[in-house]
Design an enzyme around this catalytic site. Structure first.
Site, mmCIF file in Angstrom:
data_model
loop_
_atom_site.group_PDB
_atom_site.id
_atom_site.type_symbol
_atom_site.label_atom_id
_atom_site.label_comp_id
_atom_site.label_asym_id
_atom_site.label_seq_id
_atom_site.Cartn_x
_atom_site.Cartn_y
_atom_site.Cartn_z
ATOM 1 C CB CYS A 24 -20.129 -6.456 0.698
ATOM 2 S SG CYS A 24 -19.729 -7.665 -0.581
ATOM 3 C CG ASP A 69 -2.041 1.033 1.126
ATOM 4 O OD1 ASP A 69 -2.430 1.369 -0.002
ATOM 5 O OD2 ASP A 69 -2.491 1.517 2.171
ATOM 6 C CB CYS A 94 -19.393 1.147 0.221
ATOM 7 S SG CYS A 94 -17.598 1.359 0.356
ATOM 8 C CB CYS A 96 -16.801 5.894 5.405
ATOM 9 S SG CYS A 96 -18.549 5.483 5.192
ATOM 10 C CB CYS A 153 -21.168 -7.248 -8.224
ATOM 11 S SG CYS A 153 -19.723 -6.805 -7.241
#
Length: 374
Positions: free
Chosen positions: A250, A136, A246, A243, A190
Site C-alpha cells: 500500500c 476483534d 496486499c 499474509c 485509493c
C-alpha cells in the site's frame, strides 16, 4: 451542552493517545443501512468460507444497536503496528517461514484490550455513562465503523487504510451510552491504484473492495482447519501464518509512524524468521512454548505444521526431506496429508517408494486422496 460534549470528546482523545493509540474518532451508533446489506451479500456469496460465526450473529454485526440497544456513540481507536523491517525480506529465503507482521510480537488482543479498558474506565469516571469494549472477538464491524469515525477508509484490499498510518492499524471499539462529538467520516483515497489487487498470490480479490476469504492465504493458514486446497499450495510459497502482501504494498504506508505502544509488537526473534526445519520438528509442547503469548497459539500445532509442510514442499530444500518423511507417521490427518504433498514436491521417486508401502495401511479418506492425487 454542545461545548461540554466537544470538550469531553477532546479530553477523551488526549487520554486515548496517551494510552498508546495512534488514531481516534467517533462514529454514530446507527450505521448506514448499506453496511449491513453489504455484509449479507458477502455472506450469501460464501466469501466468508468456514467462518460460520459471522453468519450466526450477522444482525448484531450489521448494526451496533442490535448488539447493545443502549449504545449512542462508538469510539473507534487504532493502534499502529507499522513494521520496522521489510515484510518481503523473507520472500526468497525459502527454508524459512513468513509470519504476518501482526503475529510476530505480543498478542494484539491483549495489548489493545488493556488500553481500551483503561481508556473506557477513564471515560466512566468523567461522565455518567455505561461502556462496552471490543477487540476483534465480538460481532462488531470494526472496519466500516473506523471509516465512519474518520480513522481512514476501507481500501481495495478491504482493510482500513489511513493517511497517517497506512494499512498498519489494529482496531478497537468502545460502545458508550454517551452522545459524543461525531468525527467526519473518512474519504476513499485509493484512486486508480491496484497494487494490493495485483500482488495477491492467490487472486483472492474478485473485484476491488471484495475479498473471497476462501482464497486468502490468511484464511487458509489460520482459519481453515482442513487440508490446504491444492490450487493454492504453490502460490502460498513460504507463507506459514497469514499474509501481508496486499497490506505491505500500500503506497500510504510511507506515511506510517510508530505509536507509543508499538514496542509491544516488536517481533520476537523466533517469530521474525522461523526455520522450517524447527517448525516441522515441533510437537504440541514445543508449539505451546514457542508461541506462548502470541496470537498464533490459537491455531494450534497441527495447522502450523501443516503450513510449514506446504512451505517445505515449495522450498526445493532437500535438507528438509527427512523431517517431511517423519511426518508421514503423524497422528493428525492434516499433517500426514500435507507431508505427502511436500514429499512429492521435494522427491518424486521417494514419494513413489513411500506410497507403495504406506497407502495400503492408510484409513483416513483425506490422506488417501493425497496419495492418489500427488
Amino acid at each position: 451542552m454542545a461545548n461540554d460534549k466537544l470538550r469531553l470528546t477532546e479530553e477523551l482523545e488526549k487520554k486515548a493517545l496517551g494510552e498508546g493509540f495512534a488514531a481516534f474518532g467517533i462514529a454514530p451508533a446507527d450505521q448506514a443501512p448499506e453496511t449491513a446489506e453489504r455484509l449479507q451479500n458477502w455472506l450469501r456469496s460464501g466469501g466468508h468460507g468456514d467462518m460460520i460465526w459471522m453468519e450466526e450473529r450477522s444482525r448484531q454485526r450489521g448494526q451496533p444497536k442490535e448488539l447493545w440497544p443502549d449504545v449512542r456513540s462508538v469510539i473507534m481507536l487504532g493502534m499502529s503496528y507499522a513494521p520496522k523491517t521489510d515484510p518481503f525480506a523473507l520472500e526468497k529465503v525459502t527454508d524459512h517461514g513468513r509470519i504476518s507482521v501482526y503475529a510476530q510480537g505480543k498478542d494484539y488482543h491483549d495489548v489493545v484490550k488493556k488500553a481500551l479498558k483503561r481508556t473506557a474506565r477513564w471515560l466512566v469516571e468523567q461522565a455518567d455513562c455505561e461502556v462496552k469494549v471490543f477487540v476483534d472477538t465480538a460481532p462488531v464491524m470494526e472496519k466500516p465503523l473506523a471509516a465512519a469515525a474518520g480513522l481512514g477508509w476501507q481500501g481495495k484490499h478491504t482493510n482500513v487504510v489511513s493517511r497517517d498510518h497506512g494499512s498498519w492499524l489494529f482496531l478497537g471499539a468502545i460502545y458508550t451510552t454517551l452522545d459524543l462529538e461525531l468525527s467526519p467520516a473518512g474519504q476513499d483515497r485509493c484512486g486508480s491504484c491496484s497494487a494490493c489487487q495485483d500482488i495477491c498470490p492467490t487472486n483472492a480479490f474478485p473485484a476491488p473492495y471484495q475479498l473471497d476469504a476462501k482464497a486468502c492465504i490468511s484464511y487458509l493458514t489460520i482459519e481453515n482447519k482442513g487440508p490446504i486446497p491444492k490450487q493454492y499450495r504453490k502460490a502460498m510459497g513460504n507463507h506459514i501464518y497469514g499474509c501481508d502482501d496486499c497490506l505491505a504494498v500500500c503506497p500510504w504506508n510511507k506515511f506510517a509512524v510508530a505509536s507509543a505502544a508499538q514496542k509491544a509488537f516488536l517481533p520476537r526473534a523466533e517469530l521474525a524468521a522461523p526455520a522450517l526445519a524447527d517448525l516441522l520438528a515441533m510437537d504440541d509442547n514445543a508449539f505451546r512454548k514457542i508461541f506462548s503469548g502470541s496470537p498464533i497459539k490459537r491455531s494450534g500445532r497441527n495447522r502450523m505444521v501443516r503450513n510449514a509442510l506446504i512451505g517445505a514442499g515449495n522450498s526445493a530444500d532437500q535438507s528438509l526431506l527427512s523431517a517431511v518423511i517423519k511426518l508421514l507417521n503423524d497422528d493428525e490427518p492434516i499433517v500426514r496429508g500435507a507431508a505427502i504433498w511436500a514429499l512429492a514436491e521435494l522427491d518424486h521417486d521417494r514419494f513413489e517408494h513411500e506410497k507403495s508401502r504406506r497407502q495400503i495401511e492408510e484409513t483416513e479418506a483425506s490422506v488417501l486422496v493425497e496419495w492418489e492425487s500427488c
